[in-house]
Enzyme design. Structure first.
Site, PDB file in Angstrom:
ATOM      1  N   LYS B 100     -97.995  28.755 -43.073  1.00  0.00           N
ATOM      2  CA  LYS B 100     -97.661  27.469 -42.457  1.00  0.00           C
ATOM      3  C   LYS B 100     -97.461  26.506 -43.612  1.00  0.00           C
ATOM      4  CE  LYS B 100     -99.034  23.680 -39.654  1.00  0.00           C
ATOM      5  NZ  LYS B 100    -100.125  22.726 -39.668  1.00  0.00           N
ATOM      6  N   ALA B 187     -99.293  18.704 -34.396  1.00  0.00           N
ATOM      7  CA  ALA B 187     -99.842  17.391 -34.767  1.00  0.00           C
ATOM      8  C   ALA B 187     -99.636  16.320 -33.702  1.00  0.00           C
ATOM      9  CB  ALA B 187     -99.258  16.882 -36.082  1.00  0.00           C
ATOM     10  N   GLY B 188    -100.710  15.605 -33.481  1.00  0.00           N
ATOM     11  CA  GLY B 188    -100.663  14.408 -32.648  1.00  0.00           C
ATOM     12  C   GLY B 188    -101.003  14.628 -31.182  1.00  0.00           C
ATOM     13  N   ASN B 209    -105.523  21.018 -33.401  1.00  0.00           N
ATOM     14  CA  ASN B 209    -106.713  21.090 -34.244  1.00  0.00           C
ATOM     15  C   ASN B 209    -107.676  19.948 -33.925  1.00  0.00           C
ATOM     16  OD1 ASN B 209    -108.674  21.338 -36.214  1.00  0.00           O
ATOM     17  ND2 ASN B 209    -107.290  21.427 -37.917  1.00  0.00           N
TER      18      ASN B 209
END
Lengths: 385, 259
Positions: B100, B187-188, B209
């Site tokens: 990643k 993300a987010g 995460n």
């Protein structure tokens, strides 16, 4: 890039301190409603005596912001003192050149063996500290220590007398990740009074060290004041201004803010009682820094007593030292099983307040439902070997 | 629910999980289990790459490599050179040759650097890595990364850790429309509903995460995300029965055709 020392001259710190003491409930409640501050005016209100009455609310926000950006984690590091040789007189410091202490610069082999001892305790992050002495603490020596210790420690930062950019570059190339430099006091008259002799007299040059460090390529840069030398709100506003400047002008910087109070040391320094900072004050300040700088690391060292350190794990601190000695070579005389000094440390810079072992600190952190993180950087990012 | 296929490898779960910010290794382990994920990403900077056991650096030991693909990530890299170096090191240490790719020189908002990401991706793809780059929701960089052989692209919904959900919707719609590889929203995403929404939009998978790691109960939150990802995906596969706000014209607009 403009120098912070020039810009700082035009920031009305005195007026902001006054503004802080004049702040009203309406302002404090508005800020607490938002849960964050983005400028020095609001920061001044947040560190005010009045906002001190809302400490629980500040703590709530600081805890929440920190959890969001860092999770429930605390990064651990250990300092290693290479030398207490120093050409400066700093009236409050144990290494001050007119103090009668045993002076030593530890040889490379001992630096490596002590670093190995620290690694055995768990540390993967090392802070190299030394007094300022061009003869004993030369660049080649420090560079050598860095390259050798990197085989054991994946992350190394330095805290040395300020240097020019070109003298920093070899240290960065050797694999050094971070640099810490404290202004000690931002109050110029006080600074000059307590630094009467030596290169440390140069107030502005010291103040612009973080920028030079950034220009040289350090990834992590730490700022701070030594609270207890002058009015703490004056210092805090100055650190805040310095941090905001760094974030604006040095966009790749990973910023850390150390919050440290003066500790007893050798010499005749008598702290001014008006400048003492209480446990409530330091807690308020850490929460306020967090609400201003959500992404910055906040560092709390073994200068602070155990009970306070325990409590601050949850209130904004992200990084802690543990099991520290401030005397060069002292680790060689530590009992490894319980990490305690086997003899007195007459050559220390100051006496630490939290003498628990790294293992005890780690279990205190996990006992609070936080994870102690030993390794958070890999050397392969910066060096090819 | 159809499986997710990346570089010819089949994954039953469309939820990828990150390993930062957890309060302990044990809670991280249990959250991964509860999420039913098949892909777990680990920051190499936090791992021990020496191949020897280390009681102080043991993040990899909490992940069952038989059940899940360990996806090394290059977090901490500030440029292409650093990302490539740490990816190679991970492969040498025996980790999967998947990466990643994340390069964020800005430590505050951790936004990806498109220039360095493209440069690193070129090198890593050539060296046989399966490259999953983290990008801003920019359809052009997404297209360029697909051109050079990346196996997915991973646009952000909003800045890492912001929990704001998909604020880059218009661009992500374009990325999905033009996709030749699986699109993973990274993300987010702060709530299970955000993840369901991403899947309903047609994203192939999501990576979560912070929202799991910092939840009051990370294990239950992992389960909630697993369910929402499935729900969103199943909804996407059966197609939406559109609700309409459109009123029907009393004089039909096409009635002239009947004359």
């Amino acid at each position: 890039m403009s120098n912070f020392s020039d810009i700082y001259q035009n920031i009305p710190i005195e007026a902001l301190v006054q503004q802080s003491s004049d702040t009203n409930e309406l302002i404090v409640k508005r800020i607490l409603g938002k849960g964050e501050v983005r400028n020095l005016d609001d920061f001044a209100a947040l560190i005010s005596p009045l906002a001190g009455g809302y400490l629980e609310e500040l703590a709530y926000h600081s805890n929440k912001i920190t959890k969001n950006h860092f999770g429930k984690t605390i990064r651990l590091f250990a300092p290693i003192y290479l030398s207490n040789e120093c050409v400066n007189i700093c009236t409050y410091c144990g290494f001050s050149r007119n103090n009668k202490i045993p002076r030593i610069t530890i040889p490379l082999e001992q630096v490596v063996s002590e670093t190995r001892m620290l690694a055995n305790q768990g540390f993967r992050s090392l802070l190299i500290v030394a007094g300022e002495h061009p003869k004993y603490v030369s660049n080649g020596y420090v560079e050598n220590c860095i390259s050798h210790c990197l085989k054991i420690m994946p992350s190394i930062s330095i805290e040395l007398g300020p240097l020019e950019v070109e003298n920093y570059i070899p240290l960065v190339k050797a694999g050094c990740e971070g640099l810490i430099v404290y202004q000690e006091t931002y109050h110029e008259d006080t600074y000059k009074e307590i630094h009467p002799v030596g290169p440390k007299k140069k107030y502005s040059w010291r103040m612009d060290t973080p920028q030079r460090a950034y220009a040289a390529g350090f990834r992590k840069i730490g700022l701070g004041a030594l609270y207890g030398l002058y009015d703490w709100r004056y210092e805090a506003l100055s650190v805040a201004a310095h941090a905001l400047f760094m974030l604006q002008h040095c966009w790749k910087v990973q910023l850390s803010i150390s919050v440290l109070r003066l500790r007893p040391s050798m010499g005749n320094f008598k702290p001014n009682k008006n400048y003492l900072m209480s446990n409530r004050d330091i807690t308020q300040l850490i929460c306020a820094f967090r609400m201003l700088l959500p992404h910055a690391n906040i560092v709390l060292s073994t200068r602070e007593p155990a009970a306070l350190r325990n409590g601050l794990v949850r209130l904004g601190v992200t990084t802690m030292s543990a099991g520290s000695s401030t005397e060069p070579g002292a680790y060689s005389n530590f009992e490894e099983s319980n990490w305690s000094p086997k003899q007195k440390q007459p050559g220390e810079q100051f006496h630490i307040a939290d003498d628990r072992s790294p293992r005890e600190i780690a279990s205190m952190i996990s006992g609070q439902g936080y994870e102690p993180i030993w390794k958070d950087f890999d050397q392969s990012l910066v060096t090819s070997s | 629910m159809k499986p997710l296929i990346i570089a010819d490898r089949k994954f039953n779960s469309r939820l990828l999980v990150g390993t930062g910010k957890f309060p302990s290794g044990a809670i991280m382990h249990d959250s991964i289990e509860a999420s039913n994920t098949n892909i777990v990403t680990v920051a190499l900077k936090r791992a021990n790459l020496s191949g020897e056991k280390d009681p102080f650096v043991d993040i990899l030991e909490y992940i069952d490599a038989k059940k899940t693909l360990i996806l090394p990530n290059t977090a901490g890299a500030m440029n292409a050179e650093e990302a490539v170096r740490i990816a190679r090191l991970a492969a040498t240490a025996g980790l999967p040759r998947w990466v990643k790719l994340e390069i964020h020189p800005d430590h505050n908002y951790l936004l990806p650097d498109p220039v360095e990401t493209l440069a690193a991706a070129k090198i890593l793809v050539k060296e046989g890595f399966i490259v999953l780059p983290y990008i801003n929701a920019d359809p052009v960089i997404a297209a360029r990364l697909q051109d050079i052989g990346c196996s997915t692209v991973m646009p952000l919904g909003s800045p890492i850790g912001s929990n704001r959900g998909i604020e880059t919707r218009a661009q992500i719609e374009i990325i999905i429309e033009q996709a030749r590889v699986p699109i993973i929203i990274d993300a987010g995403l702060g709530a299970p509903s955000h993840a369901a929404f991403a899947m309903e939009m047609g994203a192939d998978a999501v990576l979560i995460n912070t929202a799991i790691a910092i939840a009051e109960d990370p294990i239950k939150m992992a389960k909630a995300f697993a369910l929402s990802v499935q729900a969103g995906r199943i909804h996407y596969e059966i197609g939406t029965s559109h609700l309409s706000k459109m009123a029907h014209a009393t004089s039909p607009l096409t009635s002239f055709l009947d004359k």
